[in-house]
Motif scaffolding. Structure first.
Motif, PDB file in Angstrom:
ATOM      1  N   LEU A 199      -3.269 -10.454   7.838  1.00 50.31           N
ATOM      2  CA  LEU A 199      -3.850  -9.393   7.004  1.00 50.31           C
ATOM      3  C   LEU A 199      -4.682 -10.073   5.924  1.00 50.31           C
ATOM      4  N   GLU A 226     -11.810  -7.822   7.223  1.00 51.22           N
ATOM      5  CA  GLU A 226     -10.809  -7.569   8.271  1.00 51.22           C
ATOM      6  C   GLU A 226     -11.195  -8.233   9.583  1.00 51.22           C
ATOM      7  N   ARG A 285       6.819  -9.725  13.028  1.00 48.95           N
ATOM      8  CA  ARG A 285       6.378 -10.170  14.348  1.00 48.95           C
ATOM      9  C   ARG A 285       6.695 -11.638  14.602  1.00 48.95           C
ATOM     10  N   TRP A 286       6.702 -12.468  13.539  1.00 49.45           N
ATOM     11  CA  TRP A 286       6.953 -13.895  13.767  1.00 49.45           C
ATOM     12  C   TRP A 286       8.410 -14.131  14.132  1.00 49.45           C
ATOM     13  N   HIS A 301       4.366  -6.423   9.374  1.00 52.86           N
ATOM     14  CA  HIS A 301       3.552  -7.462   9.989  1.00 52.86           C
ATOM     15  C   HIS A 301       4.311  -8.780  10.057  1.00 52.86           C
ATOM     16  N   SER A 355     -14.157   2.691   4.328  1.00 50.72           N
ATOM     17  CA  SER A 355     -13.541   2.440   5.620  1.00 50.72           C
ATOM     18  C   SER A 355     -13.482   3.745   6.405  1.00 50.72           C
ATOM     19  N   ARG A 364      -4.826   1.716   5.657  1.00 50.19           N
ATOM     20  CA  ARG A 364      -5.945   2.623   5.382  1.00 50.19           C
ATOM     21  C   ARG A 364      -5.733   3.966   6.075  1.00 50.19           C
ATOM     22  N   VAL A 405      -5.535  -1.781   1.554  1.00 46.17           N
ATOM     23  CA  VAL A 405      -6.401  -2.894   1.957  1.00 46.17           C
ATOM     24  C   VAL A 405      -6.040  -3.473   3.319  1.00 46.17           C
ATOM     25  N   THR A 406      -5.123  -2.844   4.034  1.00 48.85           N
ATOM     26  CA  THR A 406      -4.837  -3.289   5.399  1.00 48.85           C
ATOM     27  C   THR A 406      -5.262  -2.166   6.327  1.00 48.85           C
ATOM     28  N   ASN A 407      -5.631  -2.498   7.542  1.00 49.96           N
ATOM     29  CA  ASN A 407      -6.157  -1.456   8.429  1.00 49.96           C
ATOM     30  C   ASN A 407      -5.145  -0.342   8.714  1.00 49.96           C
ATOM     31  N   PRO A 422     -12.136  -5.526  -1.685  1.00 47.54           N
ATOM     32  CA  PRO A 422     -11.715  -5.530  -0.273  1.00 47.54           C
ATOM     33  C   PRO A 422     -12.727  -4.841   0.641  1.00 47.54           C
ATOM     34  N   SER A 425       6.838 -18.783  13.384  1.00 50.09           N
ATOM     35  CA  SER A 425       8.266 -18.566  13.600  1.00 50.09           C
ATOM     36  C   SER A 425       9.011 -19.881  13.764  1.00 50.09           C
ATOM     37  N   LEU A 473       2.746 -14.210   5.012  1.00 48.18           N
ATOM     38  CA  LEU A 473       1.551 -13.596   5.587  1.00 48.18           C
ATOM     39  C   LEU A 473       0.943 -14.452   6.695  1.00 48.18           C
ATOM     40  N   ILE A 499       3.315  -2.315   5.143  1.00 49.88           N
ATOM     41  CA  ILE A 499       2.584  -2.864   6.287  1.00 49.88           C
ATOM     42  C   ILE A 499       2.787  -4.375   6.367  1.00 49.88           C
ATOM     43  N   ILE A 500       2.776  -5.028   5.205  1.00 53.52           N
ATOM     44  CA  ILE A 500       2.968  -6.488   5.187  1.00 53.52           C
ATOM     45  C   ILE A 500       4.356  -6.840   5.724  1.00 53.52           C
ATOM     46  N   THR A 514     -14.580  -4.076   4.241  1.00 54.35           N
ATOM     47  CA  THR A 514     -14.008  -4.003   5.591  1.00 54.35           C
ATOM     48  C   THR A 514     -14.418  -5.198   6.441  1.00 54.35           C
ATOM     49  N   PRO A 572     -13.080   1.187  -2.470  1.00 52.84           N
ATOM     50  CA  PRO A 572     -12.393   0.049  -1.845  1.00 52.84           C
ATOM     51  C   PRO A 572     -11.337  -0.594  -2.738  1.00 52.84           C
ATOM     52  N   VAL A 579      -6.799  -9.401   3.254  1.00 49.65           N
ATOM     53  CA  VAL A 579      -6.874  -9.178   1.809  1.00 49.65           C
ATOM     54  C   VAL A 579      -5.562  -9.549   1.096  1.00 49.65           C
TER      55      VAL A 579
END
Lengths: 417, 262
Positions: A359, A351, B256-257, B253, B154, B206, B201-203, A346, A231, A378, B249-250, A348, B196, A361
């Motif tokens: 993130l 992760e 947050r910054w 995510h 997963s 998924r 590809v992000t938790n 990808p 940030s 990212l 999701i990205i 698991t 897969p 992947v």
């Protein structure tokens, strides 16, 4: 005192743990300032070939920032100056004078004002011990960090234990931390692995314990948990032995190039800690540390991130003796079988490979196409090469994500400049 | 453990693991119809490997053998009385459109088996896919455990799918038979929805991917009786939406910054 338990970023250590007691002092015949530790550094020489230099004498300055001096770790003779591409430094080799006499000024140095502290660190060769986050490079002389992170964690089980290394040097370490608080208006975070604090927590000194996986020892993890730089803002990181050296410099006026390193790896006869010098020649340090007929590879750094080298890296406190990798013919055969596809599947496991909250992947995809804007979104600013070594090992693509990250960071650094 | 890491750190290793996981289910399918199944299997293997080889030749690369897994999955799902030319045609299209035009395994966003079976059902409405049997579900289990150990399925997708199915079925007021649903779902869930390269590809992605697939299965079935067709279409739709889910999701995510030091 804060305590962070890191769950991600596990990688089994394959090097044996050393005996955690500082053993003999390894006197080396040659030391070097290696350009690989300061990429793109172009030197302005202050001494020439065959000159006699004293320990702590300025060897060269950075052409872009003439205030930043690099000094000689030992007294001796300049025997080799090698350049890399575009007149960058490759190696500056000094042959140690065996009859070295310690002639140092031995008065404490003025540390009353921030300006005098900065000048001392710059002139006396301690400035290159700092690295910025983002980018992992030497900070510019004027820059002001919003926080400083002292990495006093034990990086892996095979690294030296900072509590053992700093035994008897805690006053110098304390002094070093006090000096660091003058460089920033923010906090100095002392990140360590064990509970017992290495220095007094004070107004702007924060002692934090990081435990858990292998990634708990990496500065990126500390920065991510305590002051995420995505940030904005710049923080600095510095190793604990350098902080002790800074304290020593301000207490006594003497430049200290002492470095305690661990000798580990599959081929090491007796994994242990030894005291040696910054930039020490590895073949000198390792003489007698492996079986006489063995021909190991010398890695500066740990088994995962270390690089084959002739001299100890500026930021390394481990030397790994590994078996020589398979002969080229066999390697080619193995790669032919494996390199059918460079795709990224990808799994698991990816992760759990990184401790900073990223993130993996999508991040790896952004890196592999060199999309620096996506990589920044990212969170690539939080990372340096060493963090991604685990991903490179796990990923099916066989890509070296550390190299890819550096390309992206170079791009972003150019944009920021 | 270290050799496991080594095996799945190459694409061929991943293929080997998936083929091992598919062996029991292929044996079950062969036992159901020992006469027709070998013919289908040979035709499917030849087709898949043929296209792999052609594309590798055109792109001047080493040929992969990933088509084997596609062939093994498809032959379990199609009915035993399927005409060979129908299998060859749809499998060719599935392998090419689902995988090879993107550059091969891991470069696309769809599972080739899902595309092939969907095309089969689209093009030949009279074809009824084989419904999951208890034996097939049991034979899926060792493969599922193996793939889970290698990190190639997963648990988030699996659990998400079940939650999606049960939630939507309960909402629509249907009676929920856990055993029956699991029996029908098992094979397609592990080898189609959890693929897969086709899943998110992000938790968090998924979870959403699984929920979406589960919900769509109930929606497409239109009743309490789940059909394999509905599961295949749900898998296809969910994998088409997976990149979008990941993108959201990205974005979340990255927020947050923005106020990290507020």
């Amino acid at each position: 005192m804060g305590h962070h338990k890191i769950r991600h970023g596990h990688w089994p250590s394959c090097s044996p743990a050393p005996v955690q007691a500082v053993g003999d002092t390894k006197v080396v015949s040659k030391v070097a300032v290696v350009g690989a530790d300061f990429p793109q550094l172009r030197p302005t020489l202050k001494v020439s070939l065959q000159d006699q230099v004293a320990a702590g004498q300025v060897l060269f300055t950075d052409r872009k920032h003439p205030q930043i001096a690099h000094v000689s770790p030992v007294a001796g003779t300049v025997v080799d100056i090698e350049y890399g591409p575009r007149r960058t430094l490759s190696a500056f080799v000094i042959e140690r004078d065996p009859n070295e006499v310690l002639v140092h000024e031995t008065a404490p140095i003025d540390d009353n004002t921030e300006a005098s502290i900065r000048r001392t660190l710059l002139d006396r060769g301690m400035w290159p011990a700092f690295r910025t986050r983002p980018f992992g490079r030497t900070p510019t002389p004027e820059s002001k960090p919003v926080a400083i992170f002292v990495t006093a964690t034990q990086k892996t089980a095979s690294a030296p234990d900072p509590h053992v290394v700093l035994e008897g040097r805690l006053p110098a370490f304390d002094k070093g931390v006090a000096v660091l608080t003058e460089l920033t208006e923010g906090t100095v975070h002392v990140c360590q692995s064990k509970e017992e604090p290495l220095c007094q927590a004070a107004d702007r000194v924060n002692v934090v314990v990081f435990s858990g996986t292998a990634a708990a020892g990496l500065p990126s993890t500390h920065v991510d948990r305590l002051y995420p730089v995505q940030s904005g803002g710049q923080v600095w990181t510095i190793g604990y032995q350098d902080v002790a050296a800074i304290g020593h410099l301000f207490q006594t006026g003497q430049y200290s190039a002492d470095r305690v390193v661990s000798i580990t790896g599959a081929m090491a006869k007796a994994p242990k800690l030894v005291r040696t010098t910054l930039g020490a020649s590895l073949s000198d340090v390792l003489a007698g540390e492996f079986a006489p007929n063995a021909r190991p590879v010398f890695l500066s750094g740990d088994a995962l991130t270390g690089v084959e080298a002739s001299f100890l890296g500026r930021f390394h406190d481990q030397i790994t003796l590994n078996e020589r990798p398979a002969a080229p013919a066999e390697r080619a055969r193995r790669t032919r079988f494996n390199s059918i596809s460079r795709a990224l599947i990808p799994k698991t496991a990816l992760e759990r490979a990184l401790a900073p909250r990223i993130l993996p992947v999508p991040f790896m995809r952004a890196l592999s196409v060199g999309d620096s804007e996506a990589a920044r979104r990212l969170g690539c600013l939080a990372l340096v090469e060493e963090d991604l070594a685990v991903l490179s090992r796990l990923c099916t693509s066989g890509a070296d994500y550390g190299v890819l990250l550096r390309h992206v960071l170079d791009d972003l650094m150019e944009d920021a400049a | 453990m270290r050799s496991a890491v080594y095996l799945t750190s190459s694409v061929s290793g991943v293929t080997v693991a998936q083929v091992m996981a598919l062996v029991p289910t292929s044996i079950v399918a062969a036992l159901v119809d020992p006469v027709r199944y070998p013919a289908l299997l040979v035709a499917a293997l030849l087709t898949a490997v043929f296209w792999d080889a052609i594309f590798a030749y055109l792109r001047k690369r080493n040929a992969g053998f990933h088509g084997i897994t596609t062939a093994l999955i498809v032959t379990v799902l199609v009915p035993a009385d399927l005409a060979l030319w129908q299998l060859v045609l749809t499998l060719s299209l599935g392998v090419i459109l689902g995988e090879l035009i993107f550059g091969g395994r891991g470069f696309g966003f769809l599972g080739p088996a899902v595309v092939a079976v969907s095309l089969l059902v689209f093009s030949f409405p009279e074809v009824q896919l084989a419904n999951g049997s208890q034996a097939l579900a049991l034979a899926t289990l060792p493969g599922a455990l193996l793939l889970f150990f290698f990190g190639l399925v997963s648990w988030r997708v699996i659990l998400g799918t079940f939650v999606g199915v049960f939630a939507l079925a309960a909402l629509s007021g249907e009676s929920v038979d856990v055993v029956a649903i699991t029996t029908i779902l098992a094979f397609s869930l592990i080898f189609l929805i959890c693929d897969p390269t086709a899943a998110a590809v992000t938790n968090p992605g998924r979870w959403l991917h699984g929920l979406l697939a589960g919900g769509l299965i109930v929606l497409f079935s239109g009743g309490s009786d789940m059909t394999t067709e509905a599961i295949v279409f749900a898998a296809l739709t969910a994998s088409i939406f997976a990149p979008l889910i990941d993108h959201l999701i990205i974005l979340l995510h990255a927020r947050r910054w923005r106020n990290a030091h507020a």
